[in-house]
Scaffold this active site. Structure first.
Site, PDB file in Angstrom:
ATOM      1  N   GLU A   1       0.868  -1.184   0.000  1.00  0.00           N
ATOM      2  CA  GLU A   1       0.000   0.000   0.000  1.00  0.00           C
ATOM      3  C   GLU A   1       0.900   1.228   0.000  1.00  0.00           C
ATOM      4  OE1 GLU A   1      -2.842   2.052   3.343  1.00  0.00           O
ATOM      5  OE2 GLU A   1      -2.890  -0.137   3.195  1.00  0.00           O
TER       6      GLU A   1
ATOM      7  N   ASP B   1      -3.726  10.602   9.381  1.00  0.00           N
ATOM      8  CA  ASP B   1      -2.393  10.090   9.661  1.00  0.00           C
ATOM      9  C   ASP B   1      -1.903  10.505  11.046  1.00  0.00           C
ATOM     10  OD1 ASP B   1      -2.395   9.031   7.143  1.00  0.00           O
ATOM     11  OD2 ASP B   1      -1.254  10.670   6.238  1.00  0.00           O
TER      12      ASP B   1
END
EC number: 4.2.1.20
Length: 262
Positions: free
Chosen positions: A49, A60
């Protein structure tokens, strides 16, 4: 079956669950990020990924934000993503999916993005901040190109929403283990197991669990009920602290948790 689905089924045939490894493109630089992804594939990852850096990474955690900001400061451009995918897929026979926020795809052009990803050898797209009912243009592009479209499911999703996600997703459903941002956690929420069960009930054939997974033991626990485990922060930390060799060592340790029945 798509290449992503084939990778998951190959793991199943070997009495394993799939190990999905995330790395940001361009960290610590483009060349090293390509070498790191190749090393990840050669040391146990079933699916790679790749995350193109983005200036507003709302999902994130600190370690991944630090890495992506460093990549942006070094001059990352979207064309670098396709260079990375092309070189990784030429070196290893592991499907590469892109994990990206939707705005960069819109800015690049949805059809252009899909065409360039396909031409580079990419297998699909994970879109964390767009839902199937808002993704008609991407769904059309993915059907035209054969790229997998991987949507996210969260513990707060209604059964109706989960049914929509299960029907619209190909490859697998990205199952969020807990609410919040990415990062390592000492305990995974019990909600992940319940959520995978709810997704199965709504027709999802493949579900991989991500966010908060950082040890072989956590991977082993997740694979009791899911098809795959997604690891990001632990790999980015390993690359930051130990370079490609450190990443390879961490990947090998994590992949030890994928074998079922041990």
């Amino acid at each position: 079956m798509s290449r992503v689905e084939q990778a998951i089924e190959k793991a199943v045939s070997q009495s394993r669950g799939a190990f999905v490894g995330y790395l940001p493109v361009g960290f610590p630089d483009l060349r090293t990020s390509i070498e790191a992804a190749i090393a990840l594939a050669r040391n146990g990852a079933d699916i790679i990924e790749l995350g193109p850096p983005y200036s507003d990474p709302v999902m994130d955690g600190a370690i991944i934000q630090e890495a992506t900001q460093r990549a942006l400061a070094a001059g990352f451009r979207m064309r670098d993503l396709f260079t990375a995918v092309r070189e990784i897929t030429a070196a290893v026979d592991v499907p590469v999916v892109v994990m990206t926020y939707w705005n960069p795809v819109l800015q690049y052009g949805v059809d252009r993005f899909a065409d360039d990803l396909l031409a580079a050898g990419g297998a699909g797209l994970i879109t964390p901040d767009i839902t199937p009912d808002s993704a008609a243009e991407w769904i059309a592009a993915s059907e035209r190109t054969g790229l997998d479209r991987i949507f996210l499911a969260a513990p707060t999703s209604t059964d109706e929403r989960l049914r929509l996600i299960a029907e619209a997703s190909t490859g697998f459903v990205y199952t969020v283990s807990t609410m919040g941002i990415t990062g390592e956690r000492t305990e995974l929420d019990r909600a992940a197991r319940t959520l995978v069960g709810r997704l199965r009930a709504q027709g999802a054939s493949r579900a991989c669990v991500g966010i908060g997974i950082s040890t072989a033991e956590q991977i082993r626990a997740v694979l009791e009920y899911a098809d795959g485990a997604i690891v990001g922060t632990a790999l980015v930390r390993a690359l930051r602290d130990g370079g490609v060799d450190g990443l390879a060592e961490t990947a090998r340790a994590l992949s030890a948790g994928t074998r079922r029945g041990e």
